[in-house]
Design a protein around this motif. Structure first.
Motif, PDB file in Angstrom:
ATOM      1  N   ARG A   1      -4.299   3.875  -0.902  1.00  0.00           N
ATOM      2  CA  ARG A   1      -5.248   3.996   0.208  1.00  0.00           C
ATOM      3  C   ARG A   1      -6.327   5.029  -0.127  1.00  0.00           C
ATOM      4  O   ARG A   1      -7.523   4.772   0.040  1.00  0.00           O
ATOM      5  CB  ARG A   1      -4.471   4.402   1.465  1.00  0.00           C
ATOM      6  CG  ARG A   1      -5.320   4.387   2.680  1.00  0.00           C
ATOM      7  CD  ARG A   1      -4.518   4.675   3.936  1.00  0.00           C
ATOM      8  NE  ARG A   1      -5.397   4.449   5.053  1.00  0.00           N
ATOM      9  CZ  ARG A   1      -5.067   3.843   6.172  1.00  0.00           C
ATOM     10  NH1 ARG A   1      -3.847   3.412   6.339  1.00  0.00           N
ATOM     11  NH2 ARG A   1      -5.937   3.672   7.137  1.00  0.00           N
TER      12      ARG A   1
ATOM     13  N   PHE B   1      -4.823  -1.970   5.427  1.00  0.00           N
ATOM     14  CA  PHE B   1      -3.743  -1.503   4.551  1.00  0.00           C
ATOM     15  C   PHE B   1      -2.383  -1.855   5.137  1.00  0.00           C
ATOM     16  O   PHE B   1      -2.090  -1.526   6.289  1.00  0.00           O
ATOM     17  CB  PHE B   1      -3.861   0.009   4.325  1.00  0.00           C
ATOM     18  CG  PHE B   1      -5.067   0.372   3.513  1.00  0.00           C
ATOM     19  CD1 PHE B   1      -5.058   0.205   2.133  1.00  0.00           C
ATOM     20  CD2 PHE B   1      -6.218   0.856   4.126  1.00  0.00           C
ATOM     21  CE1 PHE B   1      -6.185   0.525   1.372  1.00  0.00           C
ATOM     22  CE2 PHE B   1      -7.337   1.175   3.367  1.00  0.00           C
ATOM     23  CZ  PHE B   1      -7.318   1.006   2.000  1.00  0.00           C
TER      24      PHE B   1
ATOM     25  N   THR C   1       0.829  -1.219   0.000  1.00  0.00           N
ATOM     26  CA  THR C   1       0.000   0.000   0.000  1.00  0.00           C
ATOM     27  C   THR C   1       0.857   1.260   0.000  1.00  0.00           C
ATOM     28  O   THR C   1       1.775   1.400   0.801  1.00  0.00           O
ATOM     29  CB  THR C   1      -0.893   0.052   1.257  1.00  0.00           C
ATOM     30  OG1 THR C   1      -1.692  -1.115   1.299  1.00  0.00           O
ATOM     31  CG2 THR C   1      -1.785   1.279   1.224  1.00  0.00           C
TER      32      THR C   1
END
Ligand code: NAI
Length: 332
Positions: free
Chosen positions: A13, A28, A8
């Motif tokens: 995100r 995440f 991530t």
């Protein structure tokens, strides 16, 4: 559905959270998915992964044992997934087959123009007060022959753009497409493509069969001084052979957005670190080479589409146990 999102970045995100709107429980995670990090997915129904996550058989066994049922790729290519192992362990695989062919095609043409007109060198010169033109001589794209390996979604957009430049277009693809034919593309053998193209650009997936498609013999068959562009997957090119061709002058220009060992290098700020990959650093020494770090896909439009399709794939799988973007998996 509980989903572990690997590799991530802040932009992943932002776009995934917006598309998700609270539907799935997204966890995440910054690390890449590989054997050492697979345990981070314990207890989640799905992992969401990107191009350099490593879904080999060991990782797949770990995921299956801890209850994961879906590998949701947030990219088009799936060469980093052992599909036979996924099938053997009953893991479904989804992908985002088309999010913006324009993003990748436009970046491809950007590399061609930058290399031809030496924009990377001109930019630095002017900033240093050097307005000399020596060494910046380019060529007209108009009338030049561009050869495409692969004329799927991205290749077709490259064809559309280069038609506007007045290029002659050749292609090699086991499945020729009528749209490209109607735009004036001539489908030829790989040998003919290599020997006739002033610019060769790769737009096919990496498979078990075409690793190092552009190797030393292929480079030898190319026109002396030709340009090679790869925005597809790094291992389509034998990098050592390409370095030799650059050193001898046989290859005139190289534009890369992908590199065969990129998972050790790309997507991180390493400006304060020593890059230990001597092959990669050798490539950086050539004035006629431009490398970007797998950013061809990286437009706002593409990230919106990637996020929307990924969330839809998760939702479809959760409710129906399948998805329209399921990757067909081979028998083990
Ligand atoms: P696509 O599936 O629409 O088209 C691929 C084409 O390649 C098809 O027409 C297929 O028949 C042809 N092909 C398959 N094997 C071939 C071979 N050995 N020789 C010649 N042609 C062959 O795929 P799309 O969307 O056009 O993407 C192409 C590739 O671009 C992806 O597989 C991926 O590796 C790469 N890509 C790179 C991105 C980046 O950010 N640099 C982003 C997205 C995709």
């Amino acid at each position: 559905m509980r989903v572990a999102v690997f590799s991530t970045k802040a932009y992943d995100r932002e776009f995934l959270e917006r598309a998700n709107a609270g539907r799935h429980e997204l966890r995440f995670l910054e690390p890449r998915l590989q054997v050492e990090t697979a345990s981070l997915a314990a207890g989640v129904a799905a992992v969401c992964v990107f191009v350099n996550d490593d879904l080999d058989a060991n990782v797949i066994v770990t995921l299956a044992k801890s209850g994961t049922r879906l590998i949701a790729l947030r990219c088009a290519g799936y060469n980093n997934v052992d599909l036979a192992a996924a099938r053997a362990h009953d893991l479904a695989v989804t992908r985002v087959p088309a999010y913006s062919p324009y993003a990748v095609a436009e970046h491809t043409v950007g590399l061609i123009l930058a290399l031809d007109r030496k924009l990377h060198r001109a930019y630095n010169r002017v900033r240093e007060g050097n307005f000399a033109l020596d060494g910046l001589l380019g060529f007209d794209l108009h009338g030049r022959t561009v050869g495409l390996i692969g004329t799927g979604r991205i290749g077709t957009v490259v064809v559309e753009i280069l038609t506007g430049f007045g290029c002659r277009l050749l292609a090699f693809d086991p499945v020729p497409n009528d749209k490209c034919r109607s735009l004036g593309v001539s489908y030829v053998s790989l040998d003919e493509l290599l020997s006739r193209s002033d610019i060769l650009t790769l737009h096919c997936p990496l498979t078990g069969e075409n690793r190092h498609l552009i190797d030393a013999p292929a480079l030898q068959r190319m026109k002396p001084g030709a340009m090679l562009i790869n925005t597809s997957r790094g291992a389509l090119i034998d990098t050592l052979a390409v370095i030799e061709a650059l050193k001898s002058g046989r290859l005139g220009y190289l534009g890369l957005d992908v590199y065969e060992e990129e998972e050790q290098i790309f997507f991180e700020d390493r400006s304060n670190l020593i890059i230990s990959d001597d092959i990669f650093t050798r490539l950086l020494t050539f004035p006629n080479v431009i490398i970007t770090g797998h950013q061809a896909f990286f437009t706002r439009d593409a990230l919106e589409n990637i996020a929307a399709t990924t969330i839809r794939n998760l939702s479809e799988f959760e409710t129906a146990g399948t998805s329209e973007n399921l990757v067909a998996v081979r028998s083990a």
